[in-house]
Motif scaffolding. Sequence first.
Motif, PDB file in Angstrom:
ATOM      1  N   GLU A 212      38.486  37.297  57.764  1.00  0.00           N
ATOM      2  CA  GLU A 212      38.900  36.059  57.099  1.00  0.00           C
ATOM      3  C   GLU A 212      40.085  36.382  56.188  1.00  0.00           C
ATOM      4  OE1 GLU A 212      35.777  34.002  55.117  1.00  0.00           O
ATOM      5  OE2 GLU A 212      34.311  34.412  56.700  1.00  0.00           O
ATOM      6  N   ARG A 213      41.154  35.669  56.395  1.00  0.00           N
ATOM      7  CA  ARG A 213      42.392  35.975  55.673  1.00  0.00           C
ATOM      8  C   ARG A 213      42.221  35.880  54.152  1.00  0.00           C
ATOM      9  NH1 ARG A 213      47.201  36.838  57.588  1.00  0.00           N
ATOM     10  NH2 ARG A 213      49.064  36.520  56.324  1.00  0.00           N
ATOM     11  N   GLN A 214      41.316  34.991  53.720  1.00  0.00           N
ATOM     12  CA  GLN A 214      41.111  34.789  52.294  1.00  0.00           C
ATOM     13  C   GLN A 214      40.403  35.983  51.658  1.00  0.00           C
ATOM     14  OE1 GLN A 214      38.627  31.463  51.323  1.00  0.00           O
ATOM     15  NE2 GLN A 214      38.884  31.684  49.110  1.00  0.00           N
ATOM     16  N   PHE A 215      39.618  36.695  52.457  1.00  0.00           N
ATOM     17  CA  PHE A 215      38.826  37.801  51.920  1.00  0.00           C
ATOM     18  C   PHE A 215      39.679  39.066  51.855  1.00  0.00           C
ATOM     19  CE2 PHE A 215      35.474  41.057  51.785  1.00  0.00           C
ATOM     20  CZ  PHE A 215      34.684  40.524  50.774  1.00  0.00           C
ATOM     21  N   THR A 216      40.452  39.189  50.802  1.00  0.00           N
ATOM     22  CA  THR A 216      41.324  40.339  50.607  1.00  0.00           C
ATOM     23  C   THR A 216      40.580  41.432  49.839  1.00  0.00           C
ATOM     24  OG1 THR A 216      42.150  39.473  48.503  1.00  0.00           O
ATOM     25  CG2 THR A 216      43.335  38.818  50.514  1.00  0.00           C
ATOM     26  N   LEU A 217      41.232  42.587  49.725  1.00  0.00           N
ATOM     27  CA  LEU A 217      40.636  43.686  48.960  1.00  0.00           C
ATOM     28  C   LEU A 217      40.507  43.289  47.483  1.00  0.00           C
ATOM     29  CD1 LEU A 217      39.571  46.544  48.854  1.00  0.00           C
ATOM     30  CD2 LEU A 217      41.925  47.391  48.691  1.00  0.00           C
ATOM     31  N   LEU A 218      41.454  42.510  47.021  1.00  0.00           N
ATOM     32  CA  LEU A 218      41.385  42.052  45.629  1.00  0.00           C
ATOM     33  C   LEU A 218      40.219  41.076  45.453  1.00  0.00           C
ATOM     34  CD1 LEU A 218      42.497  42.039  42.789  1.00  0.00           C
ATOM     35  CD2 LEU A 218      44.158  40.303  43.474  1.00  0.00           C
ATOM     36  N   TYR A 219      40.001  40.224  46.458  1.00  0.00           N
ATOM     37  CA  TYR A 219      38.876  39.280  46.416  1.00  0.00           C
ATOM     38  C   TYR A 219      37.555  40.048  46.330  1.00  0.00           C
ATOM     39  CZ  TYR A 219      36.170  35.087  47.589  1.00  0.00           C
ATOM     40  OH  TYR A 219      35.306  34.028  47.541  1.00  0.00           O
TER      41      TYR A 219
ATOM     42  N   GLU B 115      50.056  42.657  26.253  1.00  0.00           N
ATOM     43  CA  GLU B 115      51.490  42.945  26.378  1.00  0.00           C
ATOM     44  C   GLU B 115      51.946  42.939  27.838  1.00  0.00           C
ATOM     45  OE1 GLU B 115      53.905  43.363  24.001  1.00  0.00           O
ATOM     46  OE2 GLU B 115      52.349  42.664  22.645  1.00  0.00           O
ATOM     47  N   PHE B 116      50.997  42.854  28.758  1.00  0.00           N
ATOM     48  CA  PHE B 116      51.343  42.904  30.182  1.00  0.00           C
ATOM     49  C   PHE B 116      51.295  41.525  30.845  1.00  0.00           C
ATOM     50  CE2 PHE B 116      50.116  47.126  29.029  1.00  0.00           C
ATOM     51  CZ  PHE B 116      50.981  47.944  29.732  1.00  0.00           C
ATOM     52  N   GLU B 117      51.190  40.489  30.030  1.00  0.00           N
ATOM     53  CA  GLU B 117      51.176  39.139  30.583  1.00  0.00           C
ATOM     54  C   GLU B 117      52.524  38.782  31.175  1.00  0.00           C
ATOM     55  OE1 GLU B 117      49.784  36.495  27.582  1.00  0.00           O
ATOM     56  OE2 GLU B 117      47.765  37.339  27.522  1.00  0.00           O
TER      57      GLU B 117
ATOM     58  N   SER C  34      51.673  42.506  37.498  1.00  0.00           N
ATOM     59  CA  SER C  34      51.428  41.766  38.746  1.00  0.00           C
ATOM     60  C   SER C  34      49.941  41.776  39.104  1.00  0.00           C
ATOM     61  CB  SER C  34      52.244  42.380  39.891  1.00  0.00           C
ATOM     62  OG  SER C  34      53.625  42.234  39.656  1.00  0.00           O
ATOM     63  N   PHE C  35      49.298  42.914  38.893  1.00  0.00           N
ATOM     64  CA  PHE C  35      47.869  43.038  39.179  1.00  0.00           C
ATOM     65  C   PHE C  35      47.059  42.074  38.313  1.00  0.00           C
ATOM     66  CE2 PHE C  35      43.796  45.220  38.062  1.00  0.00           C
ATOM     67  CZ  PHE C  35      43.154  45.030  39.278  1.00  0.00           C
ATOM     68  N   ILE C  36      47.388  42.005  37.049  1.00  0.00           N
ATOM     69  CA  ILE C  36      46.680  41.094  36.136  1.00  0.00           C
ATOM     70  C   ILE C  36      46.847  39.651  36.596  1.00  0.00           C
ATOM     71  CG2 ILE C  36      46.703  40.146  33.793  1.00  0.00           C
ATOM     72  CD1 ILE C  36      47.378  42.965  32.795  1.00  0.00           C
ATOM     73  N   LYS C  37      48.066  39.303  36.970  1.00  0.00           N
ATOM     74  CA  LYS C  37      48.352  37.940  37.426  1.00  0.00           C
ATOM     75  C   LYS C  37      47.557  37.610  38.698  1.00  0.00           C
ATOM     76  CE  LYS C  37      52.234  34.992  38.847  1.00  0.00           C
ATOM     77  NZ  LYS C  37      53.703  34.965  39.113  1.00  0.00           N
ATOM     78  N   ASP C  38      47.562  38.540  39.644  1.00  0.00           N
ATOM     79  CA  ASP C  38      46.838  38.328  40.906  1.00  0.00           C
ATOM     80  C   ASP C  38      45.330  38.278  40.676  1.00  0.00           C
ATOM     81  OD1 ASP C  38      49.258  38.341  42.226  1.00  0.00           O
ATOM     82  OD2 ASP C  38      49.120  40.449  42.842  1.00  0.00           O
ATOM     83  N   PHE C  39      44.843  39.168  39.802  1.00  0.00           N
ATOM     84  CA  PHE C  39      43.404  39.214  39.500  1.00  0.00           C
ATOM     85  C   PHE C  39      42.947  37.881  38.913  1.00  0.00           C
ATOM     86  CE2 PHE C  39      39.562  40.134  37.207  1.00  0.00           C
ATOM     87  CZ  PHE C  39      38.945  41.166  37.898  1.00  0.00           C
ATOM     88  N   LYS C  40      43.692  37.349  37.981  1.00  0.00           N
ATOM     89  CA  LYS C  40      43.335  36.072  37.352  1.00  0.00           C
ATOM     90  C   LYS C  40      43.331  34.931  38.379  1.00  0.00           C
ATOM     91  CE  LYS C  40      44.888  36.866  32.590  1.00  0.00           C
ATOM     92  NZ  LYS C  40      45.862  36.442  31.544  1.00  0.00           N
ATOM     93  N   LYS C  41      44.273  34.987  39.292  1.00  0.00           N
ATOM     94  CA  LYS C  41      44.373  33.947  40.323  1.00  0.00           C
ATOM     95  C   LYS C  41      43.142  33.951  41.228  1.00  0.00           C
ATOM     96  CE  LYS C  41      47.490  32.257  43.949  1.00  0.00           C
ATOM     97  NZ  LYS C  41      48.770  32.524  44.686  1.00  0.00           N
ATOM     98  N   VAL C  42      42.743  35.145  41.687  1.00  0.00           N
ATOM     99  CA  VAL C  42      41.563  35.271  42.556  1.00  0.00           C
ATOM    100  C   VAL C  42      40.293  34.921  41.774  1.00  0.00           C
ATOM    101  CG1 VAL C  42      40.158  36.884  43.887  1.00  0.00           C
ATOM    102  CG2 VAL C  42      42.654  36.963  44.070  1.00  0.00           C
ATOM    103  N   TYR C  43      40.242  35.362  40.521  1.00  0.00           N
ATOM    104  CA  TYR C  43      39.096  35.054  39.661  1.00  0.00           C
ATOM    105  C   TYR C  43      38.908  33.540  39.538  1.00  0.00           C
ATOM    106  CZ  TYR C  43      36.308  34.651  35.359  1.00  0.00           C
ATOM    107  OH  TYR C  43      35.348  34.329  34.424  1.00  0.00           O
TER     108      TYR C  43
END
Length: 306
Positions: free
Chosen positions: A166-173, A195-197, A293-302
Amino acid sequence: LLNQKVAHNFSIFLKSFPTKPNQMKDKLLIIHEEKGGLTDEHIASLRRYIPTPGDIDMYKSFKGSPSELHLVDQYMLEMCKIPYLNNRLDLLLKIREFPGNMHDLQPLIKQQIKACTQLSDSKNFISVLEYLLAIGNYLNENAGKQKAKGFRLSSLTKLLQLCGKERQFTLLYALVEQILLHEPELAKFSQELTEFEAVAGASIKGLNAEVEGVSNIRLEHITQYKKNLKSNRSTQELQFSKDLKAVIQKYEADLSQLTQQCGEMKKIYSDILIKFGEPQDQDSQELFGWVSSFIKDFKKVYAQIM
């Protein structure tokens, strides 16, 4: 007497130049604008009209009264009489620029130190990375590959690209899902990395080079000026030297503090590179960009999961 094109441009500048020809030399012996010195704009403009060796020879050969000359020539005649004019104008500009350089660099260095401190002290971020390593090794084991001891932080930007059937189920997910299942408080790890926002706008290597540049340029111009000082100086020149010494002492103290902060910044960043197994020549702007970028992506998936 002066070249027609240069004379035309110089005359345009002189329309907004409040200093009379016979006041030029004394004005250039005043360091600060608020004490009667020239403005930064006037100093910068005068540098464009520094007399050439040919101009100096021409005006030195003039034997008449200055009042007989065109206004442009009167100014050039006076400028030709000022020894080491170019060095003096450069020195005044550098002295004027130094506080601004300090004002610009200090908050950037402090920001980098704060970002480094947050990254070094964040236990939750380390725990998140441990979860990611465990998931990665689980996948490696199922694929018949060896377990990894660690990974580069650049891998954090690729977690959305690795997905299952499933395309939605990424490693980050999968990472966010496991954290919410076992230690949901870790999902707020970004609160320790405020400071990394946003991606860092300056690199530690670049800031260090700027601090060294400020120091070297300032010393170069002051040293050059001191070499050209005469032993039989006028009262105004003696006062200028006295004011220059006072300015240097203040800036030396400011520069010393800035250099110390810069050293602290370099040390803590070097420690971070060792802690995360990154090469010592790794650019901080790039590394901080990965974390951001990781923080931004993590928040999005969360947000999607919740």
